[in-house]
Design an enzyme around this catalytic site. Sequence first.
Site, PDB file in Angstrom:
ATOM      1  N   ARG A   1      -6.770   6.136  -8.108  1.00  0.00           N
ATOM      2  CA  ARG A   1      -6.943   7.602  -8.088  1.00  0.00           C
ATOM      3  C   ARG A   1      -7.173   8.126  -9.509  1.00  0.00           C
ATOM      4  NH1 ARG A   1      -2.257   6.870  -4.679  1.00  0.00           N
ATOM      5  NH2 ARG A   1      -2.973   6.789  -2.514  1.00  0.00           N
TER       6      ARG A   1
ATOM      7  N   LEU B   1       0.872  -1.176   0.000  1.00  0.00           N
ATOM      8  CA  LEU B   1       0.000   0.000   0.000  1.00  0.00           C
ATOM      9  C   LEU B   1       0.906   1.222   0.000  1.00  0.00           C
ATOM     10  CD1 LEU B   1      -2.677  -1.006   2.683  1.00  0.00           C
ATOM     11  CD2 LEU B   1      -3.158  -0.536   0.280  1.00  0.00           C
ATOM     12  N   ASP B   2       0.617   2.196  -0.861  1.00  0.00           N
ATOM     13  CA  ASP B   2       1.466   3.378  -0.881  1.00  0.00           C
ATOM     14  C   ASP B   2       1.190   4.258   0.341  1.00  0.00           C
ATOM     15  OD1 ASP B   2      -0.773   4.986  -1.464  1.00  0.00           O
ATOM     16  OD2 ASP B   2      -0.403   4.944  -3.624  1.00  0.00           O
ATOM     17  N   VAL B   3       1.967   5.315   0.494  1.00  0.00           N
ATOM     18  CA  VAL B   3       1.922   6.124   1.710  1.00  0.00           C
ATOM     19  C   VAL B   3       0.535   6.705   1.961  1.00  0.00           C
ATOM     20  CG1 VAL B   3       2.812   8.213   2.804  1.00  0.00           C
ATOM     21  CG2 VAL B   3       4.379   6.688   1.615  1.00  0.00           C
TER      22      VAL B   3
ATOM     23  N   GLN C   1      -2.589   1.717  -6.114  1.00  0.00           N
ATOM     24  CA  GLN C   1      -3.485   2.711  -5.535  1.00  0.00           C
ATOM     25  C   GLN C   1      -3.528   3.973  -6.406  1.00  0.00           C
ATOM     26  OE1 GLN C   1      -1.011   1.135  -3.055  1.00  0.00           O
ATOM     27  NE2 GLN C   1      -2.610  -0.392  -3.402  1.00  0.00           N
TER      28      GLN C   1
END
Length: 312
Positions: free
Chosen positions: A229, A90-92, A225
């Site tokens: 977006r 999972l990215d930040v 992710q």
Amino acid sequence: MAAVPGGLFAVYKPAGVAWGRVREAVETRLLRELNAAPGRAPRQHVRFLPAPGDDGAAGLVAARVPVLADHPLVRGPRFRRLKIGAGHRLDVKASGVFVLGIGHGNKLLTDLYNCHLTKVYTVGGLFGKATDDFSDMGKLVEKTTFDHITREKLERILAVIQGTNHKALLMHSNIDMKTQEAYELAVKGLIRPMGKSPPIITAIRCLQFALPEFQLEVHCLHETQQYLRKIVHEIGLELKSSAVCTQVRRIRDGVFTLDDALLRTQWNLQSIQNAIWDCQLKVKTELQKTLGHQDKSHLHKMDVEMAHAADS
């Protein structure tokens, strides 16, 4: 003496924290608890120690004394590093279910990756703005009107997205849909790409709609992710407006759900051991269903550990 757990478990990664920091925090907590647990008693060896004799002359007497090399201050901590592997990252900016593996769980992570299981996200959006990175934290590049958007118009766009991706799913699955094999896979819910493919959305629906905000539930494969977006951004364009993503939250990763994900206050040895035990059966069942024709040595190891845990 504390034992190092082995298997798969899920934690909840908060937004704003890198996945690597989450893994390090879990490892640090486990190492602290494992090293604080009582260890085995020091080994004993025989030494001849000086002792006064009956006549006052110095002599030697045999005695069992601890081996100094086993003393904690000499030996240092028993555990210095744990092999903890990370599942789908999972990215930040994203939050949600994050799967980790300890010991032989690292092999199970690879097996689950080869299953190409669906992941589920809730994705928040905001109409009327566009940014350079598609998120609400990016640099604003455009403002647009959004009063003309209705839930019905949004859901028509979502239906188009799902239909287009369904065709891509069948194409990348490399299965002749007229065969008995395709029918059996469809019954089992196993029609999905079993190799590399572009991101594929298997289902998408609107959960909430209150202009300018909306929330989607997205089922997908091979996504990032940032891709999700971008989908929000493209939905805004299709509706003759603009949109930014306000949240990406993973609520399911394969067999792991939010109910399985340990909160930061639960990142301790006992909770992780319990989580590994609670998830063993459904992990094994999924691997048997999807990869049952492949090597089963790791499944046998899971059987042994489950039997051992049941007896203890």
